[in-house]
Design an enzyme around this catalytic site. Sequence first.
Site, short mmCIF file in Angstrom:
data_model
loop_
_atom_site.label_atom_id
_atom_site.label_comp_id
_atom_site.label_asym_id
_atom_site.label_seq_id
_atom_site.Cartn_x
_atom_site.Cartn_y
_atom_site.Cartn_z
N HIS A 1 0.84 -1.19 0.00
CA HIS A 1 0.00 0.00 0.00
C HIS A 1 0.88 1.25 0.00
CE1 HIS A 1 0.83 0.55 4.27
NE2 HIS A 1 0.20 -0.57 4.60
N HIS B 1 3.82 1.54 2.46
CA HIS B 1 5.02 0.79 2.08
C HIS B 1 5.77 1.53 0.97
CE1 HIS B 1 2.18 -2.66 3.24
NE2 HIS B 1 3.07 -2.61 4.21
N CYS C 1 1.81 -10.84 21.08
CA CYS C 1 0.98 -10.12 20.12
C CYS C 1 1.25 -10.66 18.72
CB CYS C 1 1.25 -8.62 20.17
SG CYS C 1 0.37 -7.67 18.90
N CYS D 1 2.31 -7.76 16.19
CA CYS D 1 3.71 -7.32 16.25
C CYS D 1 4.69 -8.46 16.04
CB CYS D 1 4.01 -6.68 17.61
SG CYS D 1 3.14 -5.13 17.92
N CYS E 1 -2.24 -4.56 23.27
CA CYS E 1 -1.09 -3.94 22.60
C CYS E 1 -1.56 -2.61 22.02
CB CYS E 1 -0.57 -4.86 21.50
SG CYS E 1 0.62 -4.07 20.39
N HIS F 1 -1.98 -2.76 18.24
CA HIS F 1 -3.01 -3.68 17.71
C HIS F 1 -4.09 -3.89 18.77
CE1 HIS F 1 0.75 -4.63 15.50
NE2 HIS F 1 -0.06 -4.64 14.46
N LYS G 1 -5.67 5.90 10.28
CA LYS G 1 -4.68 4.85 10.19
C LYS G 1 -5.07 3.87 9.08
CE LYS G 1 -2.43 1.20 12.91
NZ LYS G 1 -2.37 0.50 14.22
N LYS H 1 -7.21 -2.67 7.44
CA LYS H 1 -8.03 -3.59 6.64
C LYS H 1 -9.51 -3.41 6.96
CE LYS H 1 -4.97 -7.51 5.66
NZ LYS H 1 -4.80 -8.96 5.83
#
Length: 539
Positions: free
Chosen positions: A18, A21, A127, A130, A144, A147, A310, A313
Amino acid sequence: MSKYYITTPIYYVNDKPHIGHAYTTVVADALARFHRLRGDATRLVTGTDENSQKNIQAMEAAGESDLKSYLDRMATTWFGTWRELDISFDDFIRTTEPRHLAGVERFWNAVKESGDIYEGTYEGLYCTGCEAFKTETELVGDTCPLHPKLKLQRVKEKNYFFRLSSYRDELLKLYEPSDDFVMPESRRHEIHNYVADHLTDVSISREAKSAPAGIPVPGDEGQRIYVWFDALLNYMTAVGYGTDEALFSKFWPADLHLVGKDIIKFHCALWPAMIMSAAKKDPLLKNADGSPKLPKQVHANGFFTIDGQKISKSLGNAVDPREFVPQYGFDAVRYFLLREIPFGEDGDFSRERLAIRYATDLGNTLGNLVNRAIAMSKKYFDGAVPSADTDTASMPFDAKSVWDGKGGLDAIKSHIESAFERNRCDEVLAAIWDGVGEEKKSGLFQANKLVEETQPFKLVKEDPEAVANILYALLESIRWYAWMLQPIMPKISNQIFEQLGLDAEKELSKGWDQGLKWGGLKPGAALGEPKPLFPRPLE
């Protein structure tokens, strides 16, 4: 010849690339291109992390059951995306390749021989987002912070551990203010506090039944190497560690690791400590003075959002960087990403701001200047570069003018060289557009202002000699801008060279310092055809 070795993070293949990246990868590409122009032996490496449990979960969610087939397909997607976007990587490493496995085995054995691996029992929280064990101090409530929607797994396993805590003092020396091992400064403070107050030994394996995707621990098929202890080694195995000592000796240590700020604990604490340990037993990892060959710098960028949210998905807001190629061309996206976001800080991608930057900075400022200067030169000087006095053309034309001539261009060149060395592509672009100096400058804005001040389309009737000097100055300055933009907007840069009547490949073969000398455009040389560099985007 100097060398320059730069890496992106290796990316999980639990989804396709995406725009976040792409941002880190484009920064790496721009820096690599700059060093190639400088004549450095340059190596840019990217790749995929394929030993993660995330990948198994993604495979199952996609309704697939053949892990190798899934990994091959996704790795091809990542490789193809970067190739399609003209990322100039020299190697694409996959952590399932035999060359990587060979390096991991060599490294594990070196750390084991150093006495820094021991067996123990881990009990705590893990997690999956991570791919990391979490201590109570790292949690917000019982989740976390990175997440919060993922339930932490309580794990109790017999594992192998790494004596990370024994390297606390050596690590802290890396974070001293005089050392730029970790950048930016805010991240250096963060990792210093973590190592000083919270560093503990870490589990570096999982039971095979819990981590089926991992690399087997040498000599123990019942254990799999913890994904981070394996993944970090890609930076070495991609340059021959374990397979090609000559290549490794040429390029290691890495000059720059580019990472996200969420993984600095792994890159700035675990990774250097791992190398310190292995270097005790592996001479390939030692400098001549016996010190470990550590990466020279880790530079962490901030979090990336889409229109303030953020990338997620669940929100379905991930943006494929290839989406914008038909409308804008990817060089415009490269410009937007690197101009809009100061490297090291959090950044936001906005379609609206991309459209504005495309129309104003690129179309109105850069595109119009190139088009006007070439079109006027062809019209008034028989399709050729004006037969000007190049020395006169290098000077400011009027004491009242904002234009600073060659002196202003030299100032930009010096400034952007420093900015590239500091990984600040945003400062490079600001200098090219805004100029460098006090009252007089020679950026793109000032070049456009020079056209307004002198009005060559009117002056040509009264003083064609003066117009020849003005237009030569503009054309030669445009050649300089094309050189300075080459690392960040390579296709646009090449188009500018061609419109100036130059062969781009031949021009670039001169190298950075030779190319950026006044007088590269020869008076009387034929010009190319002026074409819009940034046409109105299709709706």
